[in-house]
Design an enzyme around this catalytic site. Structure first.
Site, PDB file in Angstrom:
ATOM      1  N   ASN A  86      50.408  41.514  46.696  1.00 33.74           N
ATOM      2  CA  ASN A  86      51.161  40.793  47.721  1.00 33.74           C
ATOM      3  C   ASN A  86      51.953  39.703  47.012  1.00 33.74           C
ATOM      4  O   ASN A  86      51.379  38.924  46.239  1.00 33.74           O
ATOM      5  CB  ASN A  86      50.205  40.177  48.740  1.00 33.74           C
ATOM      6  CG  ASN A  86      49.370  41.219  49.470  1.00 33.74           C
ATOM      7  OD1 ASN A  86      49.842  42.328  49.705  1.00 33.74           O
ATOM      8  ND2 ASN A  86      48.142  40.876  49.813  1.00 33.74           N
ATOM      9  N   HIS A  99      47.987  38.657  41.256  1.00 37.78           N
ATOM     10  CA  HIS A  99      46.803  39.520  41.188  1.00 37.78           C
ATOM     11  C   HIS A  99      47.109  40.830  41.879  1.00 37.78           C
ATOM     12  O   HIS A  99      47.969  40.900  42.766  1.00 37.78           O
ATOM     13  CB  HIS A  99      45.585  38.848  41.829  1.00 37.78           C
ATOM     14  CG  HIS A  99      45.810  38.392  43.240  1.00 37.78           C
ATOM     15  ND1 HIS A  99      46.478  37.230  43.551  1.00 37.78           N
ATOM     16  CD2 HIS A  99      45.483  38.956  44.430  1.00 37.78           C
ATOM     17  CE1 HIS A  99      46.542  37.088  44.864  1.00 37.78           C
ATOM     18  NE2 HIS A  99      45.951  38.128  45.424  1.00 37.78           N
TER      19      HIS A  99
HETATM   20  P1  AMP Z   1      46.041  37.653  48.589  1.00 38.81           P
HETATM   21  O1  AMP Z   1      45.882  37.377  50.054  1.00 38.81           O
HETATM   22  O2  AMP Z   1      46.776  38.906  48.274  1.00 38.81           O
HETATM   23  O3  AMP Z   1      46.591  36.441  47.874  1.00 38.81           O
HETATM   24  O4  AMP Z   1      44.581  37.913  48.055  1.00 38.81           O
HETATM   25  C1  AMP Z   1      43.693  36.890  47.752  1.00 38.81           C
HETATM   26  C2  AMP Z   1      42.329  37.507  47.688  1.00 38.81           C
HETATM   27  O5  AMP Z   1      41.484  36.604  46.993  1.00 38.81           O
HETATM   28  C3  AMP Z   1      41.680  37.762  49.056  1.00 38.81           C
HETATM   29  O6  AMP Z   1      41.370  39.142  49.182  1.00 38.81           O
HETATM   30  C4  AMP Z   1      40.416  36.901  49.023  1.00 38.81           C
HETATM   31  O7  AMP Z   1      39.321  37.523  49.649  1.00 38.81           O
HETATM   32  C5  AMP Z   1      40.197  36.720  47.535  1.00 38.81           C
HETATM   33  N1  AMP Z   1      39.484  35.517  47.121  1.00 38.81           N
HETATM   34  C6  AMP Z   1      39.744  34.243  47.482  1.00 38.81           C
HETATM   35  N2  AMP Z   1      38.900  33.392  46.873  1.00 38.81           N
HETATM   36  C7  AMP Z   1      38.092  34.152  46.099  1.00 38.81           C
HETATM   37  C8  AMP Z   1      37.018  33.871  45.212  1.00 38.81           C
HETATM   38  N3  AMP Z   1      36.589  32.612  44.996  1.00 38.81           N
HETATM   39  N4  AMP Z   1      36.411  34.889  44.572  1.00 38.81           N
HETATM   40  C9  AMP Z   1      36.821  36.163  44.780  1.00 38.81           C
HETATM   41  N5  AMP Z   1      37.839  36.500  45.588  1.00 38.81           N
HETATM   42  C10 AMP Z   1      38.464  35.514  46.254  1.00 38.81           C
END
Ligand code: AMP
Length: 115
Positions: A86, A99
């Site tokens: 995204n 990511h």
């Molecule tokens: P996006 O919305 O594409 O930016 O994805 C961010 C992702 O990071 C989401 O799927 C969250 O569940 C994940 N996320 C946020 N904080 C953490 C964390 N501390 N450890 C692992 N995943 C996380």
């Protein structure tokens, strides 16, 4: 390292995570709110906000991110996987560190999305 970035803190091991695998330039962790039976996040260790912010001399680095996804898929004998990034808030990005969502174990196209 960007001091306010949660993924930079995970990379620096200042915040705990479940590390799946890493290479010189990239880290794969388990997503804390999984949306599929297998849901990993694969990110460059260097802080790059999104693909919008990728510069030409980051090409090798981003290649290593994708290579890490390949290595995980091969080593865990996953039959198929999706790799989704995204980019930008309007596209659903909530963590501003590039990511890729590595998704496997469920068909993401069962709820209307068609590519
Ligand atoms: P996006 O919305 O594409 O930016 O994805 C961010 C992702 O990071 C989401 O799927 C969250 O569940 C994940 N996320 C946020 N904080 C953490 C964390 N501390 N450890 C692992 N995943 C996380």
């Amino acid at each position: 390292m960007e001091s306010s970035c949660i993924f930079c803190k995970i990379i620096a091991k200042e915040i705990p995570s479940t590390i799946i695998k890493e290479n010189q330039s990239a880290l794969a962790i388990r997503d804390i709110h999984p949306k599929a039976p297998t849901h990993y996040l694969i990110m460059p260790k260097m802080h790059i906000q999104s693909i919008f912010h990728m510069q030409d001399d980051h090409q090798m680095l981003v290649g290593q991110v994708i290579s890490l996804a390949r290595d995980i898929a091969i080593e865990t004998e996953i039959a198929g996987f999706n790799l989704i990034a995204n980019n930008g808030v309007s596209a659903g990005q909530s963590v501003m560190h590039m990511h890729f969502h590595f998704l496997a174990g469920a068909n993401i196209y069962e709820h209307g999305l068609q590519l």
